[in-house]
Motif scaffolding. Sequence first.
Motif, PDB file in Angstrom:
ATOM      1  N   PRO A 170      -1.030  -8.584  10.667  1.00 57.57           N
ATOM      2  CA  PRO A 170      -0.060  -7.654  10.077  1.00 57.57           C
ATOM      3  C   PRO A 170      -0.166  -7.539   8.562  1.00 57.57           C
ATOM      4  O   PRO A 170       0.138  -6.484   8.000  1.00 57.57           O
ATOM      5  CB  PRO A 170       1.297  -8.248  10.489  1.00 57.57           C
ATOM      6  N   GLY A 171      -0.610  -8.600   7.902  1.00 59.70           N
ATOM      7  CA  GLY A 171      -0.790  -8.533   6.454  1.00 59.70           C
ATOM      8  C   GLY A 171      -1.909  -7.585   6.068  1.00 59.70           C
ATOM      9  O   GLY A 171      -1.781  -6.801   5.117  1.00 59.70           O
ATOM     10  N   ARG A 172      -3.029  -7.658   6.791  1.00 65.31           N
ATOM     11  CA  ARG A 172      -4.134  -6.729   6.524  1.00 65.31           C
ATOM     12  C   ARG A 172      -3.728  -5.289   6.829  1.00 65.31           C
ATOM     13  O   ARG A 172      -4.179  -4.352   6.163  1.00 65.31           O
ATOM     14  CB  ARG A 172      -5.375  -7.114   7.335  1.00 65.31           C
ATOM     15  N   LEU A 173      -2.893  -5.119   7.828  1.00 64.68           N
ATOM     16  CA  LEU A 173      -2.403  -3.776   8.154  1.00 64.68           C
ATOM     17  C   LEU A 173      -1.645  -3.175   6.978  1.00 64.68           C
ATOM     18  O   LEU A 173      -1.873  -2.025   6.592  1.00 64.68           O
ATOM     19  CB  LEU A 173      -1.480  -3.833   9.381  1.00 64.68           C
ATOM     20  N   GLU A 174      -0.731  -3.936   6.414  1.00 67.37           N
ATOM     21  CA  GLU A 174       0.072  -3.434   5.303  1.00 67.37           C
ATOM     22  C   GLU A 174      -0.800  -3.137   4.086  1.00 67.37           C
ATOM     23  O   GLU A 174      -0.636  -2.103   3.436  1.00 67.37           O
ATOM     24  CB  GLU A 174       1.156  -4.463   4.935  1.00 67.37           C
ATOM     25  N   HIS A 175      -1.732  -4.060   3.785  1.00 64.38           N
ATOM     26  CA  HIS A 175      -2.631  -3.804   2.651  1.00 64.38           C
ATOM     27  C   HIS A 175      -3.522  -2.599   2.944  1.00 64.38           C
ATOM     28  O   HIS A 175      -3.745  -1.757   2.063  1.00 64.38           O
ATOM     29  CB  HIS A 175      -3.495  -5.024   2.359  1.00 64.38           C
ATOM     30  N   GLY A 176      -4.050  -2.520   4.178  1.00 67.77           N
ATOM     31  CA  GLY A 176      -4.929  -1.425   4.537  1.00 67.77           C
ATOM     32  C   GLY A 176      -4.269  -0.074   4.408  1.00 67.77           C
ATOM     33  O   GLY A 176      -4.881   0.895   3.950  1.00 67.77           O
ATOM     34  N   LYS A 177      -3.008   0.006   4.790  1.00 68.26           N
ATOM     35  CA  LYS A 177      -2.272   1.273   4.680  1.00 68.26           C
ATOM     36  C   LYS A 177      -2.202   1.729   3.229  1.00 68.26           C
ATOM     37  O   LYS A 177      -2.437   2.910   2.918  1.00 68.26           O
ATOM     38  CB  LYS A 177      -0.867   1.096   5.248  1.00 68.26           C
ATOM     39  N   LYS A 178      -1.887   0.803   2.321  1.00 70.94           N
ATOM     40  CA  LYS A 178      -1.803   1.147   0.898  1.00 70.94           C
ATOM     41  C   LYS A 178      -3.188   1.465   0.332  1.00 70.94           C
ATOM     42  O   LYS A 178      -3.360   2.418  -0.428  1.00 70.94           O
ATOM     43  CB  LYS A 178      -1.168  -0.011   0.117  1.00 70.94           C
ATOM     44  N   TYR A 179      -4.173   0.670   0.697  1.00 69.80           N
ATOM     45  CA  TYR A 179      -5.521   0.825   0.152  1.00 69.80           C
ATOM     46  C   TYR A 179      -6.139   2.156   0.590  1.00 69.80           C
ATOM     47  O   TYR A 179      -6.762   2.863  -0.212  1.00 69.80           O
ATOM     48  CB  TYR A 179      -6.383  -0.341   0.608  1.00 69.80           C
ATOM     49  N   ILE A 180      -5.969   2.485   1.869  1.00 64.84           N
ATOM     50  CA  ILE A 180      -6.519   3.743   2.385  1.00 64.84           C
ATOM     51  C   ILE A 180      -5.738   4.933   1.843  1.00 64.84           C
ATOM     52  O   ILE A 180      -6.301   5.989   1.565  1.00 64.84           O
ATOM     53  CB  ILE A 180      -6.516   3.742   3.927  1.00 64.84           C
ATOM     54  N   GLY A 181      -4.423   4.756   1.678  1.00 63.60           N
ATOM     55  CA  GLY A 181      -3.582   5.826   1.151  1.00 63.60           C
ATOM     56  C   GLY A 181      -3.036   6.737   2.216  1.00 63.60           C
ATOM     57  O   GLY A 181      -2.996   7.967   2.040  1.00 63.60           O
ATOM     58  N   VAL A 182      -2.596   6.149   3.345  1.00 67.14           N
ATOM     59  CA  VAL A 182      -2.063   6.955   4.449  1.00 67.14           C
ATOM     60  C   VAL A 182      -0.604   6.580   4.712  1.00 67.14           C
ATOM     61  O   VAL A 182      -0.120   5.544   4.267  1.00 67.14           O
ATOM     62  CB  VAL A 182      -2.892   6.749   5.734  1.00 67.14           C
ATOM     63  N   GLU A 183       0.078   7.433   5.467  1.00 67.25           N
ATOM     64  CA  GLU A 183       1.469   7.198   5.821  1.00 67.25           C
ATOM     65  C   GLU A 183       1.675   7.073   7.317  1.00 67.25           C
ATOM     66  O   GLU A 183       2.784   7.179   7.818  1.00 67.25           O
ATOM     67  CB  GLU A 183       2.338   8.350   5.282  1.00 67.25           C
ATOM     68  N   CYS A 184       0.578   6.839   8.059  1.00 67.20           N
ATOM     69  CA  CYS A 184       0.657   6.790   9.517  1.00 67.20           C
ATOM     70  C   CYS A 184       1.270   5.473  10.000  1.00 67.20           C
ATOM     71  O   CYS A 184       1.316   4.489   9.263  1.00 67.20           O
ATOM     72  CB  CYS A 184      -0.724   6.989  10.124  1.00 67.20           C
ATOM     73  N   PRO A 185       1.718   5.424  11.258  1.00 64.26           N
ATOM     74  CA  PRO A 185       2.271   4.189  11.819  1.00 64.26           C
ATOM     75  C   PRO A 185       1.238   3.070  11.903  1.00 64.26           C
ATOM     76  O   PRO A 185       0.033   3.318  12.010  1.00 64.26           O
ATOM     77  CB  PRO A 185       2.722   4.610  13.227  1.00 64.26           C
ATOM     78  N   LEU A 186       1.719   1.818  11.852  1.00 60.85           N
ATOM     79  CA  LEU A 186       0.879   0.628  11.952  1.00 60.85           C
ATOM     80  C   LEU A 186       1.143  -0.072  13.276  1.00 60.85           C
ATOM     81  O   LEU A 186       2.288  -0.127  13.745  1.00 60.85           O
ATOM     82  CB  LEU A 186       1.169  -0.331  10.792  1.00 60.85           C
ATOM     83  N   TYR A 187       0.068  -0.646  13.862  1.00 60.61           N
ATOM     84  CA  TYR A 187       0.193  -1.271  15.179  1.00 60.61           C
ATOM     85  C   TYR A 187      -0.607  -2.573  15.243  1.00 60.61           C
ATOM     86  O   TYR A 187      -1.714  -2.656  14.727  1.00 60.61           O
ATOM     87  CB  TYR A 187      -0.348  -0.341  16.274  1.00 60.61           C
ATOM     88  N   THR A 188      -0.019  -3.567  15.888  1.00 61.39           N
ATOM     89  CA  THR A 188      -0.779  -4.740  16.297  1.00 61.39           C
ATOM     90  C   THR A 188      -1.093  -4.677  17.785  1.00 61.39           C
ATOM     91  O   THR A 188      -1.842  -5.502  18.310  1.00 61.39           O
ATOM     92  CB  THR A 188      -0.003  -6.036  16.003  1.00 61.39           C
ATOM     93  N   ASP A 189      -0.531  -3.689  18.481  1.00 65.40           N
ATOM     94  CA  ASP A 189      -0.748  -3.449  19.910  1.00 65.40           C
ATOM     95  C   ASP A 189      -1.573  -2.174  20.065  1.00 65.40           C
ATOM     96  O   ASP A 189      -1.077  -1.062  19.845  1.00 65.40           O
ATOM     97  CB  ASP A 189       0.597  -3.320  20.618  1.00 65.40           C
ATOM     98  N   PHE A 190      -2.845  -2.315  20.451  1.00 62.48           N
ATOM     99  CA  PHE A 190      -3.745  -1.173  20.553  1.00 62.48           C
ATOM    100  C   PHE A 190      -3.299  -0.186  21.625  1.00 62.48           C
ATOM    101  O   PHE A 190      -3.348   1.031  21.425  1.00 62.48           O
ATOM    102  CB  PHE A 190      -5.167  -1.667  20.851  1.00 62.48           C
ATOM    103  N   ASP A 191      -2.871  -0.693  22.769  1.00 59.49           N
ATOM    104  CA  ASP A 191      -2.426   0.190  23.858  1.00 59.49           C
ATOM    105  C   ASP A 191      -1.246   1.056  23.416  1.00 59.49           C
ATOM    106  O   ASP A 191      -1.186   2.249  23.733  1.00 59.49           O
ATOM    107  CB  ASP A 191      -2.030  -0.629  25.092  1.00 59.49           C
TER     108      ASP A 191
END
Length: 456
Positions: free
Chosen positions: A81-102
């Motif tokens: 989840p930490g990489r998810l939060e950083h990745g969202k900011k780094y990429i510059g998107v506003e889409c939802p984040l998931y740890t559950d792929f399905d």
Amino acid sequence: MKTKKTDPSRRKFLAKSATLAASTVFLNSISEALTLHNNPSEKMKIALVGLGVRGTNMFGRDVKRVYEEQIDFVGLCDINPGRLEHGKKYIGVECPLYTDFDKMLVESKPDVVIVTTVDNTHHEFIIKALDFGSNVITEKPMTTDQFKCQAILDAERKSGKKVIVTFNYRYSPHRQRMYEILHSGEIGEVTSVDFHWYLNTSHGADYFRRWHGYKEKGGTLLVHKSTHHFDLLNWWLDSDPEEVFAYGALEFYGKNGKFRHTHCRPCPHKGKCDFYWDITKSQNLVDLYVNNEQHDGYLRDGCVFREDIDIYDKMAVQIRYMNGVQVSYSLTTYSPYEGYRIAFNGTKGRLEAWIKESQPWQEMAHDELRLTKNFGETEIITIPHGGGGHGGGDTRLKDKLFKDPNMADPYRQSAGTRDGAMSILVGIAARTSIESGRPVRIAELTDIELKKKGRI
């Protein structure tokens, strides 16, 4: 023997290449079959799984910045989840984040799923995405063993959707020029290839710091790294590999070190270790990995001398192709320099190159190929570098994927599951040969019908 330099704009090989011209219609049909998005009036909805360096950079931030008019990110997924939060900011998107792929598939309904996770999990996400009804772009290698490979092939056939494997090496200008020359008949029929790849003590060592140092995760470098090289051979030679015999050993990294620790930052030996690497000099790597170790325990700056490293650091492979071409290949991971030497031996001559990878302090403006005719002169062919990573290959690959999916593909650079399978199967066969001490036939591994095609 005379030697002459050739102007970079020289194109006579295409003019001479009846074989290449005759195959253009067929190659374009392959290109159309691999198109992942057929409605240019609507943005491609993309979901990305795997927020490491490759995911956040090449298929994250870079895609968002350059292809914003063509794509929309509808979901990001990672186990951390930490990489998810950083990745969202780094990429510059506003889409939802998931740890559950399905859950991401159901809620985001992507047209295309991009898979950039640890190699041995690729099959899981590729198959789930295909079953859901999404097309897939996956990082190489497509997967790490023959059983997962067969499962991907079966899922694609059942789903009616497509998988593209991102072989960016095919797109670099000098490798494309090699393809042109080989298919032009300039050196006659290719009979054998000498191919030797050198990773230096920076790039090569980095594989042993990371999860790639474990066979279970990356299938050894014969699968993770050499998939690029085996794919190039398959593409250049236009034939399927038939049989493989290999040697490999771990003699430099891993248990061979005189001292070791868990990772570099707290290491008591950093003052005397040539492989000490300070991850804190990169703020992006600190934000992506160091600050998120508590979530999954992954240490990005692992010791290259960890005793549980179980991959090879030197490899030698013999490959026989269905069309009779014989290949001698090697990979060394602790060279003082980076690059590769290759030579194609033909009935009319020889095409060779010594391609040196640029270092951070260097600016490599061009590559050179050396074409020598039997009983004739030698010609030095200069190819300017393309812009972007991997000699220009990254940009050209992404333009095909996102900017103009329907663009013509006369050199068959877009690669699907069959290409992805044939490249990893050489590495899997080599690994199996090392472990068993016997030659391994490619036909033993999956249900793919091997093809001789025509000798170039």
